[in-house]
Write a protein that holds these residues in place. Structure first.
Motif, PDB file in Angstrom:
ATOM      1  N   GLN A  15       0.836  -1.203   0.000  1.00 41.26           N
ATOM      2  CA  GLN A  15       0.000   0.000   0.000  1.00 41.26           C
ATOM      3  C   GLN A  15       0.871   1.254   0.000  1.00 41.26           C
ATOM      4  N   LEU A  16       1.928   1.235   0.778  1.00 38.80           N
ATOM      5  CA  LEU A  16       2.824   2.395   0.830  1.00 38.80           C
ATOM      6  C   LEU A  16       3.519   2.624  -0.512  1.00 38.80           C
ATOM      7  N   ALA A  17       3.878   1.546  -1.183  1.00 40.22           N
ATOM      8  CA  ALA A  17       4.565   1.662  -2.467  1.00 40.22           C
ATOM      9  C   ALA A  17       3.708   2.365  -3.508  1.00 40.22           C
ATOM     10  N   ALA A  26      12.736  13.972   6.728  1.00 45.70           N
ATOM     11  CA  ALA A  26      12.187  12.914   7.575  1.00 45.70           C
ATOM     12  C   ALA A  26      13.317  12.082   8.171  1.00 45.70           C
ATOM     13  N   ILE A  27      13.008  11.470   9.300  1.00 48.98           N
ATOM     14  CA  ILE A  27      13.981  10.608   9.960  1.00 48.98           C
ATOM     15  C   ILE A  27      13.251   9.402  10.541  1.00 48.98           C
ATOM     16  N   THR A  28      13.886   8.251  10.438  1.00 45.54           N
ATOM     17  CA  THR A  28      13.418   7.051  11.120  1.00 45.54           C
ATOM     18  C   THR A  28      14.389   6.791  12.249  1.00 45.54           C
ATOM     19  N   ASN A  44      14.758  -0.541   4.642  1.00 49.46           N
ATOM     20  CA  ASN A  44      14.487  -0.129   3.263  1.00 49.46           C
ATOM     21  C   ASN A  44      13.484   1.011   3.156  1.00 49.46           C
ATOM     22  N   HIS A  45      13.256   1.729   4.216  1.00 52.93           N
ATOM     23  CA  HIS A  45      12.249   2.786   4.193  1.00 52.93           C
ATOM     24  C   HIS A  45      12.668   4.021   3.392  1.00 52.93           C
ATOM     25  N   TYR A  53      16.369  12.409   3.976  1.00 53.20           N
ATOM     26  CA  TYR A  53      15.950  11.293   4.825  1.00 53.20           C
ATOM     27  C   TYR A  53      17.153  10.729   5.570  1.00 53.20           C
ATOM     28  N   GLN A  54      16.947  10.434   6.825  1.00 49.07           N
ATOM     29  CA  GLN A  54      17.972   9.783   7.628  1.00 49.07           C
ATOM     30  C   GLN A  54      17.346   8.611   8.369  1.00 49.07           C
TER      31      GLN A  54
END
Length: 86
Positions: A15-17, A26-28, A44-45, A53-54
């Protein structure tokens, strides 16, 4: 019907894809010893993000990084903010 974690994750990932990439900074932040969501689940986010992104993995931290290591959590957020031009 019981759905295994792997099946549930695959469905969500699918769904996200289909969604457009997230184009804001953004950061995870993931705890290395997270007993709820394995640290590998966020490897793999980066593919979901088009902006800066980090991904940070905190050693000896579980499922709640802001509470378990608030200084490292705050530093990671500040680092991300400093790395982008506003």
């Amino acid at each position: 019907q019981h759905v295994t974690e792997t099946e549930a994750v695959k469905e969500i990932e699918g769904q996200l894809a289909k969604q457009p990439k997230i184009n804001v900074p953004a950061i995870t932040i993931h705890g290395a010893v997270d007993g709820v969501g394995p640290v590998q689940s966020s490897e793999n986010h980066a593919r979901y993000f088009g902006g800066p992104y980090q991904r940070r993995v905190f050693a000896d931290v579980g499922h709640n990084p802001p509470q378990e290591d608030p200084k490292a959590f705050a530093a990671a957020i500040l680092d991300l903010c400093k790395s982008v031009q506003i």
